[in-house]
Each structure stands twice: as C-alpha cells, then as structure tokens.
Write an enzyme that holds these catalytic residues in place. Structure first.
Site, PDB file in Angstrom:
ATOM      1  N   TYR A 110       0.842  -1.207   0.000  1.00 33.73           N
ATOM      2  CA  TYR A 110       0.000   0.000   0.000  1.00 33.73           C
ATOM      3  C   TYR A 110       0.875   1.254   0.000  1.00 33.73           C
ATOM      4  O   TYR A 110       0.916   1.985  -0.966  1.00 33.73           O
ATOM      5  CB  TYR A 110      -0.956  -0.024   1.190  1.00 33.73           C
ATOM      6  CG  TYR A 110      -1.969   1.111   1.130  1.00 33.73           C
ATOM      7  CD1 TYR A 110      -3.061   1.029   0.280  1.00 33.73           C
ATOM      8  CD2 TYR A 110      -1.816   2.254   1.903  1.00 33.73           C
ATOM      9  CE1 TYR A 110      -3.986   2.057   0.193  1.00 33.73           C
ATOM     10  CE2 TYR A 110      -2.736   3.299   1.829  1.00 33.73           C
ATOM     11  CZ  TYR A 110      -3.811   3.195   0.978  1.00 33.73           C
ATOM     12  OH  TYR A 110      -4.716   4.230   0.887  1.00 33.73           O
ATOM     13  N   SER A 152      -6.567   1.117  -4.594  1.00 31.56           N
ATOM     14  CA  SER A 152      -6.647   2.540  -4.259  1.00 31.56           C
ATOM     15  C   SER A 152      -5.250   3.162  -4.399  1.00 31.56           C
ATOM     16  O   SER A 152      -4.668   3.122  -5.483  1.00 31.56           O
ATOM     17  CB  SER A 152      -7.211   2.710  -2.846  1.00 31.56           C
ATOM     18  OG  SER A 152      -7.542   4.047  -2.593  1.00 31.56           O
ATOM     19  N   ASP A 158     -17.891   3.891  -7.369  1.00 29.48           N
ATOM     20  CA  ASP A 158     -16.804   4.329  -6.488  1.00 29.48           C
ATOM     21  C   ASP A 158     -16.933   5.837  -6.281  1.00 29.48           C
ATOM     22  O   ASP A 158     -16.872   6.616  -7.234  1.00 29.48           O
ATOM     23  CB  ASP A 158     -15.449   3.996  -7.115  1.00 29.48           C
ATOM     24  CG  ASP A 158     -14.290   4.152  -6.139  1.00 29.48           C
ATOM     25  OD1 ASP A 158     -14.402   4.964  -5.205  1.00 29.48           O
ATOM     26  OD2 ASP A 158     -13.276   3.453  -6.310  1.00 29.48           O
ATOM     27  N   HIS A 175     -16.102   2.333  -3.128  1.00 29.28           N
ATOM     28  CA  HIS A 175     -14.651   2.225  -3.220  1.00 29.28           C
ATOM     29  C   HIS A 175     -14.157   0.844  -2.804  1.00 29.28           C
ATOM     30  O   HIS A 175     -13.050   0.440  -3.171  1.00 29.28           O
ATOM     31  CB  HIS A 175     -13.990   3.302  -2.355  1.00 29.28           C
ATOM     32  CG  HIS A 175     -12.524   3.438  -2.574  1.00 29.28           C
ATOM     33  ND1 HIS A 175     -11.958   3.571  -3.826  1.00 29.28           N
ATOM     34  CD2 HIS A 175     -11.481   3.439  -1.696  1.00 29.28           C
ATOM     35  CE1 HIS A 175     -10.648   3.662  -3.717  1.00 29.28           C
ATOM     36  NE2 HIS A 175     -10.331   3.575  -2.437  1.00 29.28           N
TER      37      HIS A 175
END
Length: 376
Positions: free
Chosen positions: A146, A227, A310, A344
């Site tokens: 991430y 994301s 989203d 999302h």
C-alpha cells in the site's frame, strides 16, 4: 526509536500498558510507579516481539489489573483471553484462553517469517513472507503493498487469502514500504509528494529480494494493490515490467494529472502534490502511470478492477488506463472488470466480495500459477 512506533495505551488500576510496533512486530511494555515516584518499565518478563497482533483492554481500571486480551497471527484467528498485569506483561502471555474464532483454512505446516530488503538508498524495508506447507524451490508468489497515508500493514489473519492461495500452494507477502505508518509519521513523510519514488523503490527491492532468495521467480511473481496501492502497482507495471509475471490493480489511482479534479481527489493534494502547480513538472509526472505507458515496452498480464459507484477514486482512472493499454497492444494479457455496485470497496456485499476475490485468484492461476502443479 526509529524502528519502534506506539500503537496504543491501556491503563489499569496500577499499570500503564504500552502497545508497540517493534520493527512491525508486536511488543508490550508495562509501566508502574517506582518508590521514588517515577515510572518503572517492566521488561524483564516481557515476551519478545511477535509476528502477530495483541489487543489489551482493562476489565475494570478502577478495581484491578485484570485485562481482556485478544491475540492473532497471519495463520491463527483471534483468540479472546483473560489475564492480569499485576506482576507485569508476562500475565498477558499467560492469559487464559476463553474463546477462539474458527480457522478458515488449514495452516498446518505454513511458515510465517520476516525478512528485510535494502532499498535503492540503503533503507532497510521489512516484509512478511507466508510460505505454504512443503514449499521447496520457487513457488507462485503474490506480493501485496500500500505505502501511503500513514496506514500500517500489520499482521492480520489471512482468512480468505489463506484459503484461496496459501493453502493451495501459493506464497503470500506483505511489504512494509515507506509511505505507511509502520514506523510512525517519519516513515510516512519519507514518501510524501516529491519523495513518492521511495515507496516504489522499496517495493521493487522487496520483489528483487524474493527472487534473489529463491522464494519465487519473475514469471511466478505477481503484485497486487488497491486505491493508493493501485497507484503503487500501476507504477510497478510501467517502471519494472521485467519484474512481474502478473499485476492485479484494484480501484486504482492512475492519472496524476487529473486526480484532483475527480471525486475526493482534491483531498489528496497533501499526500501527492498539486498537478495544477509546478508539482506536475517537478515530480507528479514521474509517477503518473497513465502518462508513462511506453509503446515500446512489453507489459506483463494485468487485471484492472473498479466500481461504477466508487465515490472516492473515479472509475475513469481504470477505464482510461485499460483503454490506453488496449490501444498500445503491448500487454501480454489485458483483463478488466467493472462492478456496477460496491463503492470504493469494489463490492457491495459478501457475495460480491467473494466473486471479486475468485476473479483475481483465477487470474493469478492462469498467469503466475499456470506452470505450477498446485494450480493445474
């Protein structure tokens, strides 16, 4: 220290318990009042840092030092226990187990370890490796990351990945790259704005370490992120296509020239920079995957997923990226799925979540797992 971060504080009648991330492992320290009125730190009977999670809360902080304890690892679901810190944090280790969640996969023989890669600038980058039972030689490996917004990737029980991937013979890896919160705010600031490349260099170093140590090979190595993690793996595709056998890119951020104009994008300027200023030429263009697609490159297979609904990262990012890849025709496999529900998170309910997971696992089977007996 630079490699230790405070995660939480619990107060009982006579103790203060500190929950620490020590090189991304969990460690507890217990403070009590010393005779001179200062604080004494109990380390003598404290357990060594463990790969896993520990949550401690007081049963009644006015009445005593009994604590509720919840513990888990990558391969062990949560166990709820009752202990006491009256004599120090050793009481947490000896807490009596009351209830445990049922296991969701067979973790017999699965090995969990921590390793360290060295990034381009010499920074040590830790990562966790969950190796399947009986693994010998390189195996299909999924690397997850991430690296943003001070979010720490700490050990959690791998209920779904464990059942769908590890139990069947795949290796799973979590990388604690800069931009996250594993070592506190400084680890996050180290990859902000013009320093974002550091997160990507860290991730590449982890991938190279996995190959160097024989865990896997480039054709058997996939990366996955969603994301901000989608931005990460989008950059992996364009920066180092040679490293990967496949890429899984979910609800991604991929066009850094326009991100601030779409949905919640304006709120991320503090993280990435402002493309309507000199930031675009100074650094943002360097890590905008959409703008760095190379017609002369040969890209590994990629699965892009997004959601029509989203409300944080606009589906435009995934749509535009897959359209451009289709135009270039230089990707060895291009797959796209857009869920019309889900926001999302990419899925609206457990059934859709299961479908999305099966989708990317099937993609991995057909790419990095195609030559491995476990996925035939």
């Amino acid at each position: 220290t630079e490699r230790t971060a405070l995660r939480g504080i619990t107060v009982t009648r006579t103790k203060v318990i500190l929950s620490l991330l020590d090189n991304v492992k969990t460690r507890l320290e217990c403070l009590s009042r010393a005779p001179d009125g200062g604080w004494a730190c109990d380390k003598a009977d404290g357990a060594e840092p463990v790969i896993g999670g520990l949550s401690v809360s007081a049963v009644d902080d006015d009445e005593g030092d009994d604590v509720w304890v919840t513990r888990w690892t990558h391969v062990e679901p949560q166990t709820f226990a009752l202990g006491s810190v009256a004599k120090g944090v050793g009481g947490v280790r000896e807490a009596e187990a009351l209830r445990s969640l049922p296991p969701q996969f067979d973790a017999t023989g699965v090995e969990v370890r921590q390793d360290t890669a060295v990034s381009k600038d010499g920074t040590p980058v830790p990562f966790f490796v969950i190796t399947p039972k009986g693994a010998s030689g390189p195996v299909p490996t999924l690397l997850y990351g991430y690296g943003g917004f001070e979010i720490a990737l700490t050990p959690n029980y791998l209920a779904t990945v464990g059942a769908a991937w590890v139990e069947r013979g795949g290796c799973y890896v979590e990388a604690n790259i800069r931009g996250g919160g594993e070592f506190g705010p400084a680890w996050h600031r180290a990859a902000l704005k013009e320093k974002r490349d550091k997160a990507y260099e860290d991730f590449e170093a982890v991938a190279e370490r996995l190959i160097e140590t024989g865990v896997t090979t480039s054709p058997q190595l996939a990366c996955r992120g969603g994301s901000n993690g989608g931005l990460l793996v989008g950059n992996m595709l364009v920066r180092r296509p040679d490293l990967w056998g496949a890429v899984v890119c979910a609800v991604p951020l991929l066009d850094m020239r326009r991100f601030n104009k779409l949905l919640a994008g304006a709120s991320w300027v503090a993280e990435y920079g402002d493309p309507d200023t000199a930031d675009w030429e100074a650094h943002l263009h360097r890590y905008s995957p959409y703008h760095n697609l190379d017609p002369a490159a040969s890209y590994p297979p990629i699965l892009l997923t997004t959601s029509t609904r989203d409300d944080r990262v606009h589906p435009y990012h995934a749509r535009a990226f897959v359209h451009r890849l289709a135009e270039l025709s230089n990707c060895r496999g291009l797959a796209y799925y857009e869920n019309i529900e889900g926001g999302h998170g990419g899925a609206a309910d457990p059934k859709q979540q299961a479908f999305m997971m099966c989708l990317y696992i099937a993609f991995l089977e057909k790419t990095i797992g195609k030559d491995h007996a476990a996925f035939q």
